[in-house]
Design a protein around this motif. Structure first.
Motif, short mmCIF file in Angstrom:
data_model
loop_
_atom_site.label_atom_id
_atom_site.label_comp_id
_atom_site.label_asym_id
_atom_site.label_seq_id
_atom_site.Cartn_x
_atom_site.Cartn_y
_atom_site.Cartn_z
N TYR A 130 1.13 -10.09 -3.75
CA TYR A 130 0.67 -8.88 -4.41
C TYR A 130 1.55 -8.51 -5.60
CZ TYR A 130 -2.86 -8.20 -0.85
OH TYR A 130 -3.95 -8.37 -0.04
N ALA A 131 2.85 -8.76 -5.50
CA ALA A 131 3.76 -8.46 -6.62
C ALA A 131 3.42 -9.34 -7.83
CB ALA A 131 5.20 -8.68 -6.19
N GLU A 132 3.05 -10.60 -7.59
CA GLU A 132 2.68 -11.49 -8.70
C GLU A 132 1.44 -10.98 -9.43
OE1 GLU A 132 2.12 -15.46 -7.29
OE2 GLU A 132 4.21 -15.68 -6.68
N ASN A 133 0.60 -10.24 -8.73
CA ASN A 133 -0.65 -9.75 -9.32
C ASN A 133 -0.61 -8.26 -9.64
OD1 ASN A 133 -2.53 -12.15 -9.21
ND2 ASN A 133 -1.71 -12.12 -7.13
N ALA A 134 0.57 -7.64 -9.57
CA ALA A 134 0.70 -6.20 -9.77
C ALA A 134 0.19 -5.75 -11.14
CB ALA A 134 2.15 -5.76 -9.58
N ARG A 135 0.28 -6.62 -12.13
CA ARG A 135 -0.18 -6.26 -13.48
C ARG A 135 -1.69 -6.05 -13.54
NH1 ARG A 135 -2.52 -10.83 -14.53
NH2 ARG A 135 -1.61 -12.82 -13.96
N LEU A 136 -2.43 -6.46 -12.50
CA LEU A 136 -3.89 -6.36 -12.50
C LEU A 136 -4.41 -4.97 -12.16
CD1 LEU A 136 -4.79 -9.75 -10.79
CD2 LEU A 136 -4.80 -9.21 -13.23
N GLY A 137 -3.53 -4.10 -11.72
CA GLY A 137 -3.99 -2.74 -11.44
C GLY A 137 -3.23 -2.07 -10.32
N GLU A 138 -3.58 -0.82 -10.11
CA GLU A 138 -2.87 0.02 -9.14
C GLU A 138 -3.00 -0.49 -7.72
OE1 GLU A 138 -3.09 4.58 -7.60
OE2 GLU A 138 -3.45 4.22 -9.73
N PHE A 139 -4.17 -1.01 -7.35
CA PHE A 139 -4.32 -1.56 -6.00
C PHE A 139 -3.26 -2.62 -5.72
CE2 PHE A 139 -5.80 -5.23 -3.55
CZ PHE A 139 -5.91 -4.65 -2.30
N TRP A 140 -3.13 -3.55 -6.66
CA TRP A 140 -2.20 -4.66 -6.47
C TRP A 140 -0.76 -4.19 -6.42
CZ3 TRP A 140 -4.00 -9.43 -5.34
CH2 TRP A 140 -5.36 -9.63 -5.56
N SER A 141 -0.39 -3.32 -7.33
CA SER A 141 1.01 -2.85 -7.35
C SER A 141 1.30 -1.97 -6.14
CB SER A 141 1.32 -2.12 -8.65
OG SER A 141 0.50 -0.97 -8.79
N GLY A 142 0.36 -1.12 -5.76
CA GLY A 142 0.56 -0.28 -4.57
C GLY A 142 0.65 -1.09 -3.30
N THR A 143 -0.19 -2.10 -3.19
CA THR A 143 -0.16 -2.98 -2.02
C THR A 143 1.15 -3.78 -1.99
OG1 THR A 143 -2.56 -3.10 -2.08
CG2 THR A 143 -1.42 -4.75 -0.74
N ALA A 144 1.60 -4.23 -3.15
CA ALA A 144 2.87 -4.96 -3.22
C ALA A 144 4.01 -4.07 -2.73
CB ALA A 144 3.14 -5.42 -4.65
N ASP A 145 4.01 -2.81 -3.16
CA ASP A 145 5.06 -1.86 -2.73
C ASP A 145 5.01 -1.64 -1.22
OD1 ASP A 145 5.85 -1.64 -5.36
OD2 ASP A 145 4.82 0.28 -5.69
N ALA A 146 3.80 -1.53 -0.66
CA ALA A 146 3.67 -1.30 0.78
C ALA A 146 4.17 -2.50 1.58
CB ALA A 146 2.20 -1.01 1.12
#
Length: 143
Positions: A29-45
């Motif tokens: 998810y961190a690798e795809n965080a630039r794709l939007g809030e879902f990805w970055s939020g999921t990476a953080d979780a």
């Protein structure tokens, strides 16, 4: 033989598998965080759930390991590179090699160290390289 030791072994392996899966998911998810809030939020979780890396000094612990198809409790070397602990490397009992080198008993030739550990010199050389790569030994031989 020992049901409690077997249960501990299985529990540790389940926990390690879960931790690896969470860490991989966090990375994905961190690798795809630039794709939007879902990805970055999921990476953080996922990152918050991921087990913290082992910090601190190298240590020796007794853990359940597989030996000749049986679960036995043996000393293992726990390092940041091997948080589960390493019992044998290339067939060499890594704790014995570590303690021998730390005590200065590994200052002889590779053949001398191998003879003291009752292992092949090539195996001892491999185990020593593993200790260096894990950051436990310096290339000059000191711990």
């Amino acid at each position: 033989g020992d049901a409690a030791l077997a249960a501990r072994f299985v529990d540790e392996r389940h926990r390690e598998t879960f931790e690896r899966a969470v860490a991989r998911a966090a990375g994905y998810y961190a690798e795809n965080a630039r794709l939007g809030e879902f990805w970055s939020g999921t990476a953080d979780a996922y990152a918050a759930c991921a087990a913290p890396a082992i910090a601190g000094p190298v240590r020796i612990e007794r853990r359940a390991v597989l030996e000749s198809g049986r679960i036995r409790e043996r000393p293992v070397l726990v390092t940041p590179a091997a948080p589960r602990g390493a019992w044998r490397v290339a067939g060499v009992p890594v704790v014995d090699l570590y303690e021998l080198l730390r005590a200065g008993g590994g200052r002889g030739t590779l053949a001398d160290v191998a003879q003291r550990l009752d292992c092949a010199p090539a195996a001892v050389a491999s185990a020593r390289r593993w200790l260096e790569a894990a950051g436990v030994l310096t290339s000059s031989g000191g711990v």
